[in-house]
Scaffold this motif. Structure first.
Motif, PDB file in Angstrom:
ATOM      1  N   GLY A 199       0.935  -1.279  -0.058  1.00 54.15           N
ATOM      2  CA  GLY A 199       0.026  -0.007  -0.060  1.00 54.15           C
ATOM      3  C   GLY A 199       0.801   1.279  -0.013  1.00 54.15           C
ATOM      4  N   ARG A 200       1.511   1.749   1.282  1.00 55.21           N
ATOM      5  CA  ARG A 200       1.962   2.952   1.251  1.00 55.21           C
ATOM      6  C   ARG A 200       3.441   3.090   0.567  1.00 55.21           C
ATOM      7  N   ALA A 201       3.985   2.041   0.472  1.00 54.46           N
ATOM      8  CA  ALA A 201       5.360   1.943  -0.561  1.00 54.46           C
ATOM      9  C   ALA A 201       4.896   2.203  -1.829  1.00 54.46           C
ATOM     10  N   LEU A 202       3.822   1.833  -2.387  1.00 54.81           N
ATOM     11  CA  LEU A 202       3.609   2.011  -3.782  1.00 54.81           C
ATOM     12  C   LEU A 202       2.777   3.589  -4.083  1.00 54.81           C
ATOM     13  N   MET A 203       2.591   4.137  -2.886  1.00 57.62           N
ATOM     14  CA  MET A 203       2.290   5.563  -3.218  1.00 57.62           C
ATOM     15  C   MET A 203       3.747   6.270  -3.137  1.00 57.62           C
ATOM     16  N   ALA A 204       4.426   5.899  -2.454  1.00 61.53           N
ATOM     17  CA  ALA A 204       5.839   6.634  -2.566  1.00 61.53           C
ATOM     18  C   ALA A 204       6.645   6.455  -3.636  1.00 61.53           C
ATOM     19  N   ASP A 205       6.516   5.090  -4.308  1.00 57.20           N
ATOM     20  CA  ASP A 205       7.236   4.759  -5.508  1.00 57.20           C
ATOM     21  C   ASP A 205       6.276   4.053  -6.368  1.00 57.20           C
ATOM     22  N   PRO A 206       5.705   4.560  -7.111  1.00 54.01           N
ATOM     23  CA  PRO A 206       4.370   4.114  -8.156  1.00 54.01           C
ATOM     24  C   PRO A 206       5.487   3.222  -9.096  1.00 54.01           C
ATOM     25  N   ALA A 207       6.577   3.181  -9.265  1.00 55.67           N
ATOM     26  CA  ALA A 207       7.154   2.229 -10.390  1.00 55.67           C
ATOM     27  C   ALA A 207       7.578   0.833  -9.580  1.00 55.67           C
ATOM     28  N   LEU A 208       7.326   0.688  -8.162  1.00 60.15           N
ATOM     29  CA  LEU A 208       7.814  -0.358  -7.503  1.00 60.15           C
ATOM     30  C   LEU A 208       7.595  -1.807  -8.252  1.00 60.15           C
ATOM     31  N   PHE A 209       6.204  -1.837  -8.306  1.00 63.43           N
ATOM     32  CA  PHE A 209       5.974  -3.179  -9.014  1.00 63.43           C
ATOM     33  C   PHE A 209       6.592  -3.284 -10.444  1.00 63.43           C
ATOM     34  N   ARG A 210       6.693  -2.224 -11.063  1.00 60.88           N
ATOM     35  CA  ARG A 210       7.531  -2.487 -12.545  1.00 60.88           C
ATOM     36  C   ARG A 210       9.005  -2.992 -12.261  1.00 60.88           C
ATOM     37  N   LYS A 211       9.458  -2.280 -11.202  1.00 59.29           N
ATOM     38  CA  LYS A 211      10.948  -2.694 -10.945  1.00 59.29           C
ATOM     39  C   LYS A 211      10.872  -3.923 -10.482  1.00 59.29           C
ATOM     40  N   ALA A 212      10.277  -4.361  -9.726  1.00 61.69           N
ATOM     41  CA  ALA A 212      10.366  -5.665  -8.980  1.00 61.69           C
ATOM     42  C   ALA A 212      10.167  -6.772 -10.092  1.00 61.69           C
ATOM     43  N   LYS A 213       9.467  -6.298 -11.344  1.00 59.27           N
ATOM     44  CA  LYS A 213       9.381  -7.353 -12.454  1.00 59.27           C
ATOM     45  C   LYS A 213      10.407  -7.077 -13.531  1.00 59.27           C
ATOM     46  N   GLY A 214      11.460  -6.356 -13.200  1.00 59.79           N
ATOM     47  CA  GLY A 214      12.545  -6.392 -13.938  1.00 59.79           C
ATOM     48  C   GLY A 214      12.529  -5.135 -14.803  1.00 59.79           C
ATOM     49  N   GLY A 215      11.569  -4.106 -14.703  1.00 59.22           N
ATOM     50  CA  GLY A 215      11.695  -2.797 -15.296  1.00 59.22           C
ATOM     51  C   GLY A 215      12.470  -1.736 -14.913  1.00 59.22           C
ATOM     52  N   ALA A 216      12.279  -0.498 -15.401  1.00 62.65           N
ATOM     53  CA  ALA A 216      13.075   0.693 -15.119  1.00 62.65           C
ATOM     54  C   ALA A 216      12.439   1.139 -13.734  1.00 62.65           C
ATOM     55  N   PRO A 217      13.395   2.092 -13.084  1.00 61.34           N
ATOM     56  CA  PRO A 217      12.706   2.853 -12.053  1.00 61.34           C
ATOM     57  C   PRO A 217      12.049   4.060 -12.764  1.00 61.34           C
ATOM     58  N   ALA A 218      11.241   4.790 -12.003  1.00 60.82           N
ATOM     59  CA  ALA A 218      10.767   5.983 -12.472  1.00 60.82           C
ATOM     60  C   ALA A 218      11.443   6.920 -12.860  1.00 60.82           C
ATOM     61  N   SER A 219      11.380   7.917 -13.975  1.00 57.56           N
ATOM     62  CA  SER A 219      12.317   8.832 -14.145  1.00 57.56           C
ATOM     63  C   SER A 219      11.486  10.141 -13.620  1.00 57.56           C
ATOM     64  N   LEU A 220      12.232  11.048 -13.658  1.00 61.43           N
ATOM     65  CA  LEU A 220      11.899  12.338 -13.003  1.00 61.43           C
ATOM     66  C   LEU A 220      10.544  13.007 -13.866  1.00 61.43           C
ATOM     67  N   LYS A 221      10.707  12.847 -15.299  1.00 65.99           N
ATOM     68  CA  LYS A 221       9.592  13.282 -16.047  1.00 65.99           C
ATOM     69  C   LYS A 221       8.507  12.349 -16.073  1.00 65.99           C
ATOM     70  N   GLU A 222       8.645  11.174 -15.941  1.00 63.87           N
ATOM     71  CA  GLU A 222       7.557  10.233 -15.877  1.00 63.87           C
ATOM     72  C   GLU A 222       6.671  10.441 -14.482  1.00 63.87           C
ATOM     73  N   ILE A 223       7.499  10.669 -13.381  1.00 66.75           N
ATOM     74  CA  ILE A 223       6.780  11.191 -12.149  1.00 66.75           C
ATOM     75  C   ILE A 223       5.981  12.321 -12.384  1.00 66.75           C
ATOM     76  N   GLU A 224       6.459  13.303 -12.925  1.00 66.72           N
ATOM     77  CA  GLU A 224       6.086  14.644 -13.111  1.00 66.72           C
ATOM     78  C   GLU A 224       4.798  14.543 -13.862  1.00 66.72           C
ATOM     79  N   ASN A 225       4.769  13.857 -15.252  1.00 63.58           N
ATOM     80  CA  ASN A 225       3.867  13.485 -16.056  1.00 63.58           C
ATOM     81  C   ASN A 225       2.659  12.609 -14.961  1.00 63.58           C
ATOM     82  N   TYR A 226       2.953  11.791 -14.318  1.00 59.08           N
ATOM     83  CA  TYR A 226       2.119  10.930 -13.535  1.00 59.08           C
ATOM     84  C   TYR A 226       1.119  11.793 -12.552  1.00 59.08           C
ATOM     85  N   TYR A 227       2.112  12.709 -11.944  1.00 57.42           N
ATOM     86  CA  TYR A 227       1.185  13.358 -11.210  1.00 57.42           C
ATOM     87  C   TYR A 227       0.303  14.517 -11.590  1.00 57.42           C
TER      88      TYR A 227
END
Length: 328
Positions: free
Chosen positions: A223-251
């Motif tokens: 729950g809370r950790a995914l609010m802090a890092d919305p790319a957490l699951f993607r990273k756990a599945k081998g994907g990339a961390p969130a980029s700054l631009k990605e976080i900005e567009n997401y928000y």
């Protein structure tokens, strides 16, 4: 080693349909999103407000699992049937919410004080031959770890339960302190139904450790950790961390979605501040800067404070557990 599904915990006010749709679009989604609880009433129909979360068209393309909060078997049964009619294949019973207004009515984790009544309730709903799978999310007791011995015995009467997600905290812990993982460890192998793990999974290494330690798991719920890092699951599945631009567009997309959902900029900004309570933990040195977001009273103030963080605070690879509070 089997990789456990990664699912989103139900968080009132945070994991509603605007979040689910925006998060899935930007970060590939979760294996399931457990919806914030719905409280069925004695009137056998969902309210218009409840249907804004439950309507099938708001969950297109994602796996959504509704959660019910009640201690009346009759209300659970009609609501479960109605959810099946809406196309859902699973409904989750909330036995974890620690809020005072909830437990005062004997609901959520308040139900854990009455194991005999809880078993009577579960007998009724599992004996109702419902056209939908039933799962449960629970804490380990009200005020003592010893309470889980009896609760575990109650749950083991229902091997047909799709999953039992255990948050190893007591109600009196609320969300503070360390999880009581030794209790989870002690009982994990004794359950007859699939078990899910929930609690203080913050980083990819936490996911990997949990997945390795407990096999098999129905899922790992975050729950809370995914609010802090919305790319957490993607990273756990081998994907990339969130980029700054990605976080900005997401928000930006999340804010726009809430503006549309609420029809009110002020309310949308209040909701975004709840996310930033967690999100700032993915930025280096943002503890002071985020206070300007909390104080923002207009869209201009909010955007200015947000931009300051993006321009002056470095994005980290992993979120810091900055929302942790000690017991006592």
């Amino acid at each position: 080693m089997r990789t456990s599904p990664l699912v989103v915990a139900p968080m009132e006010g945070l994991t509603g349909f605007p979040f689910r749709r925006v998060h899935a679009h930007f970060f590939g989604g979760a294996d399931a999103y457990y919806l914030p609880f719905v409280t069925p009433t004695t009137l056998p129909r969902f309210t218009d407000r409840q249907m804004r979360e439950l309507a099938p068209d708001v969950n297109i393309g994602i796996r959504a699992v509704p959660q019910l909060l009640t201690r009346r078997a009759e209300d659970f049964i009609w609501a479960a049937k109605a959810l099946a009619d809406l196309g859902y294949d699973e409904v989750n019973l909330n036995l974890g919410c620690p809020a005072g207004t909830v437990v005062a009515k004997g609901k959520g984790s308040g139900f854990l004080r009455e194991p005999a009544e809880l078993q009577h309730f579960l007998d009724k709903i599992f004996g109702a031959d419902l056209p939908i799978a039933l799962s449960v999310k629970t804490r380990i007791g009200w005020s003592s770890e010893n309470e889980f011995d009896l609760l575990a015995d109650v749950y083991n009467h229902y091997p047909q339960m799709k999953s039992l997600t255990i948050h190893p905290r007591l109600r009196t812990d609320f969300y503070k302190g360390d999880i009581r993982e030794k209790v989870f460890q002690q009982y994990f192998a004794s359950f007859v139904m699939p078990i899910g793990f929930n609690g203080d999974v913050i980083t990819v290494s936490d996911i990997e450790k949990t997945n390795k330690t407990y096999q098999p798991l129905a899922h790992i719920m975050v729950g809370r950790a995914l609010m802090a890092d919305p790319a957490l699951f993607r990273k756990a599945k081998g994907g990339a961390p969130a980029s700054l631009k990605e976080i900005e567009n997401y928000y930006d997309a999340l804010l726009e979605s809430y503006c549309v959902a609420f029809g009110n900029v002020k309310n949308a900004l209040m909701r975004m501040k709840e996310y930033w309570f967690f999100q700032h933990n993915l930025f280096e040195g943002a503890e002071r800067a985020v206070k300007s977001i909390y104080k923002a009273k207009s869209m201009t103030d909010y955007q200015s404070a947000k931009q300051f963080i993006f321009e002056n605070c470095e994005l980290k690879q992993e979120a810091y557990f900055g929302w942790k509070k000690d017991l006592g």
